[in-house]
Structures are given as structure tokens and as C-alpha cells.
Write an enzyme that holds these catalytic residues in place. Structure first.
Site, short mmCIF file in Angstrom:
data_model
loop_
_atom_site.label_atom_id
_atom_site.label_comp_id
_atom_site.label_asym_id
_atom_site.label_seq_id
_atom_site.Cartn_x
_atom_site.Cartn_y
_atom_site.Cartn_z
N HIS A 176 0.75 -1.42 -0.20
CA HIS A 176 0.27 -0.22 -0.18
C HIS A 176 0.76 1.25 -0.32
CE1 HIS A 176 -2.77 -3.29 1.56
NE2 HIS A 176 -3.49 -2.32 0.72
N HIS A 216 -4.27 -5.77 -6.49
CA HIS A 216 -4.23 -7.33 -5.58
C HIS A 216 -5.77 -7.75 -4.83
CE1 HIS A 216 -3.66 -3.51 -2.79
NE2 HIS A 216 -4.41 -4.50 -1.64
N CYS A 271 -11.83 -6.67 7.15
CA CYS A 271 -11.23 -6.12 5.53
C CYS A 271 -10.01 -7.49 6.43
CB CYS A 271 -10.80 -4.84 5.77
SG CYS A 271 -12.65 -4.34 5.30
N HIS A 275 -6.84 -9.74 3.44
CA HIS A 275 -6.22 -9.99 2.54
C HIS A 275 -5.49 -11.71 2.44
CE1 HIS A 275 -5.06 -5.95 2.14
NE2 HIS A 275 -5.70 -5.77 1.43
N GLU A 294 -9.12 -10.00 14.17
CA GLU A 294 -9.19 -8.85 14.79
C GLU A 294 -10.13 -8.56 15.26
OE1 GLU A 294 -10.12 -6.01 11.13
OE2 GLU A 294 -8.67 -6.92 9.82
N TYR A 322 -12.33 -1.73 -6.65
CA TYR A 322 -12.51 0.07 -6.11
C TYR A 322 -10.82 0.48 -5.98
CZ TYR A 322 -10.92 -0.79 -1.45
OH TYR A 322 -10.44 -1.06 -0.29
N GLU A 325 -5.72 2.52 -2.22
CA GLU A 325 -6.04 1.34 -2.54
C GLU A 325 -6.91 0.58 -3.75
OE1 GLU A 325 -6.50 -1.39 -0.30
OE2 GLU A 325 -6.85 -0.61 1.91
N GLU A 340 -7.92 -3.00 -4.95
CA GLU A 340 -8.38 -3.85 -4.91
C GLU A 340 -9.46 -4.55 -5.81
OE1 GLU A 340 -7.02 -4.46 0.08
OE2 GLU A 340 -9.04 -3.84 -0.69
N TRP A 397 -14.26 2.44 0.27
CA TRP A 397 -14.95 0.69 0.05
C TRP A 397 -16.65 0.17 0.73
CZ3 TRP A 397 -10.60 1.63 2.79
CH2 TRP A 397 -10.54 1.27 4.34
#
Length: 181
Positions: free
Chosen positions: A25, A32, A67, A69, A87, A104, A114, A116, A161
Site C-alpha cells: 500500500h 491485489h 477487511c 487479504h 481483528e 475499487y 487502495e 483492490e 469501500w
């Protein structure tokens, strides 16, 4: 802790490499793979979280529940469950994919981009959150109609997002038809 790697995508959304998550980032973030998850409780309330001030992108902004990855060779379902536990301390036994097409690109106030492809999931829990302070500084549960009204009234306090996701008919429909509990 092992280095987290992000799956890079080409223009056809095919995996084309990986990159250290800590480096991906920037002001020129490559496309990604990511995901967003909206977690609901037994009252059909949505968990909304506020990103920790230490986050590189969009610190302090309100957003959807979790959120993250997926790592290389990790299923996206497993990645969602991993991040929910990491989280928010929440065990999510099943996740439902509600939008496989969401992508987005957005730039935060510091210039971090971002970029993604970000499938969207619903998760369900009966657990009480235990927020990881490195990820989340605050959270609350609320009825989805109140969240949608809040996002419409003051979109600037929510992640770009989340605002874009809640505007998508496929996501609004899936959330409106909740009948899990």
C-alpha cells in the site's frame, strides 16, 4: 510472525505474483486481492468497526466489520475466518459470498492508494467481540437500516469501500434478505 504476502492480480483478475503486505500500500498500489466481511449477530445487527489510528490507510475511519487479504495458497473463506478472529476475536463458522465482482480504487488523505479486487462476504457470530487494538479502536452493533441511513447521510466518515459496497444492489439485496437467525 511470518511475513504476510498479498496476492497481486493482472487486468483479468488472475494471480500474477505476490508482494509483502507491509510494502503493497503506497501512492502507486498495484491491483491485489482483498475481501470485506459484514458480520451479523443473532439480533441481525451489523458489526461496524473504526480503524485504529495506527493503520497505514484510512486511520480512524468507520468501516465494515472486517477487511483483509488472503495469503497465497489460502482460500478466501479461510482468510475471512482468520481475520475475523485476529481483528475482532470472533469465531465465524461459515461465510457467505454475496458479491464476487466488487473492485475499487481510492486514495486516502495521506496519498495511500487502495487498489483492490474485493469480494464481499456475510459472516454470522454469537460471540462477543474482543477487538485487537492494533486493528480496531472502536466498534458497535446496529440494525442495517440505521447503518445504511448513516452511510447515506455522512459518507465521509465511512470507508470508501463500505460506501461503494452498500450502494451495490447485489449487496443491498443480500443484506436485506437476512434471515439467518
Amino acid at each position: 510472525m511470518r511475513e504476510e504476502r498479498v496476492v497481486l492480480l493482472d487486468d483479468n483478475l488472475e494471480a500474477c505474483g505476490t508482494m509483502d503486505k507491509a510494502l503493497v500500500h503506497t501512492a502507486d498500489t498495484p491491483l491485489h486481492l482483498a475481501f470485506s466481511c459484514y458480520i451479523f449477530n443473532a439480533k441481525n445487527e451489523l458489526l461496524v468497526t473504526r480503524r485504529a489510528l495506527s493503520k497505514k490507510a484510512w486511520p480512524g475511519i468507520w468501516t465494515n466489520s472486517v477487511c483483509g487479504h488472503p495469503m497465497p495458497d489460502e482460500s478466501i473463506d479461510d482468510a475471512v475466518k482468520r481475520r475475523c478472529l485476529y481483528e475482532m476475536g470472533l469465531v465465524i463458522n461459515t461465510v457467505d459470498l454475496i458479491d464476487r465482482q466488487f473492485s475499487y480504487r481510492a486514495t486516502d488523505a495521506s496519498g495511500i492508494v487502495e487498489n483492490e479486487h474485493c469480494p464481499v462476504f456475510l459472516g454470522y457470530t454469537t460471540d462477543m467481540p474482543k477487538a485487537n487494538a492494533q486493528e480496531v479502536m472502536d466498534y458497535f452493533w446496529a440494525p442495517i437500516d440505521k447503518i445504511i441511513a448513516g452511510v447515506a447521510a455522512v459518507p465521509e466518515v465511512f470507508s470508501p469501500w463500505m460506501v461503494a459496497q452498500l450502494a451495490r444492489p447485489v449487496i443491498r439485496s443480500a443484506i436485506a434478505n437476512l434471515a439467518r437467525f
